[in-house]
Design a protein around this motif. Structure first.
Motif, short mmCIF file in Angstrom:
data_model
loop_
_atom_site.label_atom_id
_atom_site.label_comp_id
_atom_site.label_asym_id
_atom_site.label_seq_id
_atom_site.Cartn_x
_atom_site.Cartn_y
_atom_site.Cartn_z
N TYR A 143 0.81 -1.22 0.00
CA TYR A 143 0.00 0.00 0.00
C TYR A 143 0.84 1.26 0.00
O TYR A 143 0.43 2.29 -0.48
N PHE A 144 2.01 1.21 0.60
CA PHE A 144 2.91 2.36 0.66
C PHE A 144 4.31 1.91 0.26
O PHE A 144 5.19 1.81 1.10
N PRO A 145 4.51 1.63 -1.03
CA PRO A 145 5.85 1.18 -1.44
C PRO A 145 6.87 2.29 -1.30
O PRO A 145 6.53 3.47 -1.36
N THR A 146 8.12 1.90 -1.10
CA THR A 146 9.19 2.88 -1.02
C THR A 146 9.35 3.54 -2.38
O THR A 146 9.45 2.85 -3.40
N GLU A 147 9.37 4.83 -2.40
CA GLU A 147 9.52 5.58 -3.64
C GLU A 147 10.71 6.51 -3.53
O GLU A 147 10.72 7.40 -2.69
N PRO A 148 11.73 6.32 -4.36
CA PRO A 148 12.84 7.26 -4.32
C PRO A 148 12.41 8.58 -4.95
O PRO A 148 11.67 8.61 -5.94
N TRP A 149 12.80 9.65 -4.36
CA TRP A 149 12.56 10.96 -4.98
C TRP A 149 13.69 11.86 -4.59
O TRP A 149 14.28 11.73 -3.53
N GLY A 150 14.01 12.74 -5.49
CA GLY A 150 15.10 13.68 -5.22
C GLY A 150 16.44 13.05 -5.48
O GLY A 150 16.57 12.02 -6.13
N SER A 151 17.44 13.69 -4.94
CA SER A 151 18.81 13.21 -5.10
C SER A 151 19.62 13.74 -3.92
O SER A 151 19.10 14.42 -3.05
N ASN A 152 20.91 13.46 -3.94
CA ASN A 152 21.76 13.95 -2.86
C ASN A 152 22.15 15.41 -3.05
O ASN A 152 22.94 15.94 -2.29
N THR A 153 21.59 16.07 -4.06
CA THR A 153 21.90 17.48 -4.28
C THR A 153 20.75 18.41 -3.90
O THR A 153 20.80 19.59 -4.21
N ILE A 154 19.72 17.89 -3.27
CA ILE A 154 18.60 18.73 -2.87
C ILE A 154 18.53 18.82 -1.35
O ILE A 154 19.09 17.99 -0.63
N ARG A 155 17.85 19.84 -0.88
CA ARG A 155 17.61 20.00 0.55
C ARG A 155 16.10 19.93 0.78
O ARG A 155 15.32 20.52 0.04
N GLN A 156 15.71 19.20 1.80
CA GLN A 156 14.30 19.06 2.13
C GLN A 156 14.06 19.54 3.55
O GLN A 156 14.92 19.40 4.40
N ALA A 157 12.88 20.09 3.77
CA ALA A 157 12.53 20.54 5.11
C ALA A 157 11.01 20.63 5.21
O ALA A 157 10.33 20.72 4.20
N SER A 158 10.51 20.59 6.41
CA SER A 158 9.09 20.85 6.62
C SER A 158 8.94 21.65 7.89
O SER A 158 9.77 21.59 8.79
N ARG A 159 7.87 22.41 7.94
CA ARG A 159 7.61 23.27 9.09
C ARG A 159 6.13 23.24 9.40
O ARG A 159 5.29 23.14 8.51
N LEU A 160 5.82 23.37 10.66
CA LEU A 160 4.45 23.54 11.13
C LEU A 160 4.27 25.02 11.40
O LEU A 160 5.01 25.60 12.18
N LEU A 161 3.30 25.65 10.74
CA LEU A 161 3.04 27.07 10.95
C LEU A 161 1.83 27.21 11.86
O LEU A 161 0.73 26.78 11.51
N PRO A 162 2.01 27.83 13.03
CA PRO A 162 0.92 27.96 14.00
C PRO A 162 -0.03 29.11 13.68
O PRO A 162 0.28 29.98 12.86
N LYS A 163 -1.16 29.10 14.34
CA LYS A 163 -2.15 30.17 14.18
C LYS A 163 -1.54 31.54 14.42
O LYS A 163 -1.90 32.51 13.77
N SER A 164 -0.61 31.63 15.35
CA SER A 164 -0.01 32.92 15.70
C SER A 164 0.74 33.55 14.53
O SER A 164 0.95 34.76 14.50
N ASN A 165 1.14 32.74 13.54
CA ASN A 165 1.81 33.31 12.35
C ASN A 165 0.88 34.17 11.51
O ASN A 165 1.33 34.88 10.63
N TRP A 166 -0.40 34.10 11.75
CA TRP A 166 -1.35 34.84 10.93
C TRP A 166 -2.02 35.96 11.73
O TRP A 166 -2.83 36.70 11.21
N GLY A 167 -1.66 36.11 13.02
CA GLY A 167 -2.32 37.08 13.89
C GLY A 167 -1.95 38.53 13.66
O GLY A 167 -2.79 39.40 13.60
N ALA A 168 -0.68 38.82 13.56
CA ALA A 168 -0.21 40.20 13.38
C ALA A 168 0.02 40.46 11.89
O ALA A 168 0.40 39.55 11.16
#
Length: 90
Positions: A4-29
């Motif tokens: 159901y979730f096979p391993t899938e290669p994506w990208g290469s050793n020349t890319i940078r990956q990141a993820s962030r959680l943006l909270p509600k407070s980022n939209w307040g001011a």
């Protein structure tokens, strides 16, 4: 992972990956959304990719409690998150 979730290669050793959680407070001011959008825009304009998920859409029935998710995330950061953004920079 199984069929159901096979391993899938994506990208290469020349890319940078990141993820962030943006909270509600980022939209307040007024300046905070602009700073978040500027950071995202710079990644995309430099040829990177963005995948984002809206986790807390505006609920018109909030007062009635309809469709509300319980405040029970294991990681407290998820409780205030409204956007999960994953980026790939080439």
């Amino acid at each position: 992972m199984g069929p159901y979730f096979p391993t899938e290669p994506w990208g290469s050793n020349t890319i940078r990956q990141a993820s962030r959680l943006l909270p509600k407070s980022n939209w307040g001011a007024p300046s905070k959304p602009n700073a978040a959008f500027a950071a995202i825009r710079s990644i995309v304009e430099d040829g990177g990719y963005l995948v984002a998920f809206n986790l807390a859409a505006n609920n018109p029935n909030k007062d009635a409690g309809a469709g509300m998710c319980p405040d029970n995330a294991v990681n407290p950061a998820w409780r205030d998150t409204v956007l999960h953004a994953a980026v790939v920079s080439l």
